[in-house]
Design an enzyme around this catalytic site. Structure first.
Site, short mmCIF file in Angstrom:
data_model
loop_
_atom_site.label_atom_id
_atom_site.label_comp_id
_atom_site.label_asym_id
_atom_site.label_seq_id
_atom_site.Cartn_x
_atom_site.Cartn_y
_atom_site.Cartn_z
CG ASP A 21 -2.66 -8.34 12.27
OD1 ASP A 21 -1.60 -8.81 11.81
OD2 ASP A 21 -3.54 -7.83 11.55
CD GLU A 103 2.97 -11.48 3.97
OE1 GLU A 103 2.44 -11.12 2.90
OE2 GLU A 103 2.49 -11.24 5.08
CE LYS A 139 0.49 -13.16 7.17
NZ LYS A 139 0.18 -11.86 7.83
CB THR A 163 -1.76 -13.86 4.13
OG1 THR A 163 -2.30 -12.63 4.61
CG2 THR A 163 -0.64 -13.58 3.13
CG PHE A 185 -6.98 -9.92 4.55
CD1 PHE A 185 -6.41 -11.03 5.15
CD2 PHE A 185 -6.15 -8.86 4.21
CE1 PHE A 185 -5.05 -11.10 5.40
CE2 PHE A 185 -4.77 -8.92 4.45
CZ PHE A 185 -4.22 -10.03 5.05
#
Length: 336
Positions: A21, A103, A139, A163, A185
């Site tokens: 990440d 993203e 994303k 996400t 998350f």
């Protein structure tokens, strides 16, 4: 005879796909993950590293050439933002064997059509450099509009990573839409509960983020959904080890290092072949989804906070690109 126990990272890698990440290429090289994820905050952080200045300059000059000399600086910067995310993604794909997540602009999170258009543009940039769709995950925030955009994109063979996902109903809606992967998350859920309750900590098996991902994982596996579950946003290695066996876990370099430095037994906690049965069958329309989100203060607050945070990171990155473009065009840019 003494047995040498493997590190937690090595054991975890045998049962779960470990994902980096980060946008830091050196960290990715160090830990050899299969996949990697980025987001606006991570790209912004990477853009501060002097060694990556050449990537920023490449994105800016490519965008200027693409739009032409008469294009405004703001238009070039907006184009360069997409270009930069793809440039980083392409550099990451030179290192890893798997997929990179790139993203869509978080400011489009409540606009289905704009999200679809941006995703198509991003994947087209990858394709033009010979990178196939199966090495890229787009994303998108797990709003209803984002989920519906992903549903369209998946039918076009553009694979999506949903996400900013904080509750069970977002996950179910994503699975029903046929998305490739979700990123619940964990750490941000924990943050909210610690703030709301005043507690300093939770045992790993009672961590609200861990509990949420465990339920989602078991629901998907016991109901035959193909959508992959990738736990994200971890605060400590206890959260990670409690999810050993999850399809994927995306982990920061700091926690990857801690897992690598720690040697103790790691039992599997989630088993896709023998999931705990979650005896619920749920299908959501927009009204039901929005009611469920409105009734979950944690999820609605964290979703809006996440979108706002990523949007601010994008704006900071745009300002940085604007300043750099001005230096390049004035002949004052120096690349270290």
């Amino acid at each position: 005879m003494f047995l040498i126990m493997e590190s937690l990272l090595n054991q975890l890698s045998s049962m779960t796909v470990v994902v980096a990440d980060t946008g830091d290429l050196e960290a990715i090289k160090k830990f050899h993950p299969r996949d990697a994820t980025t987001n606006p905050s991570l790209i912004l952080a990477a853009a501060q590293i002097p060694a990556y200045q050449s990537l920023i300059d490449k994105a800016l000059t490519t965008s200027r050439e693409m739009l032409g000399a008469n294009a405004s600086r703001n238009d070039v910067v907006k184009e360069a933002l997409d270009e930069l995310c793809v440039v980083f993604g392409k550099e990451i794909l030179k290192i890893i064997p798997g997929r990179v997540s790139t993203e869509v602009d978080a400011r489009l999170s409540f606009d289905t059509d704009a999200t679809i258009a941006k995703a198509r543009k991003i994947i087209d940039k990858y394709n033009k450099d010979g990178i196939p769709n199966d090495r890229v995950l787009i994303k998108i925030a797990s709003t209803w509009e984002g989920i519906k955009a992903a549903e369209v994109l998946e039918r076009e063979n553009i694979h999506c990573n949903l996400t900013l996902l904080f509750n069970f109903y977002q996950a179910v809606a994503c699975a029903d839409a046929g998305v490739t992967l979700i990123s619940p998350f964990v750490g941000r859920i924990l943050d909210w509960y610690k703030s709301a309750t005043g507690r300093d900590s939770y045992p790993a098996n009672e961590d609200p983020g861990v509990v949420s991902v465990t339920k989602i994982f078991n629901y998907f596996k016991s109901n035959g959904y193909k959508t992959e579950v990738m736990g994200a946003s971890f605060r400590n290695i206890g959260e990670i080890t409690e999810l050993a066996g999850c399809d994927l876990l995306t982990i920061s370099p700091k926690l990857l290092q801690e897992l690598s430095d720690t040697c103790e037994d790691l039992p599997i906690k989630l088993n896709s072949q023998k999931p705990l049965v979650v005896d619920e069958t749920i299908h959501l329309d927009q009204t039901t989804f929005e009611l469920m989100m409105a009734g979950d203060k944690m999820a609605s607050e964290k979703l809006n906070e996440g979108i706002s945070g990523f949007s601010k990171a994008i704006e900071k990155l745009e300002n940085q690109l604007n300043e750099r473009l001005e230096l390049i065009e004035r002949g004052l840019a120096v690349t270290l």
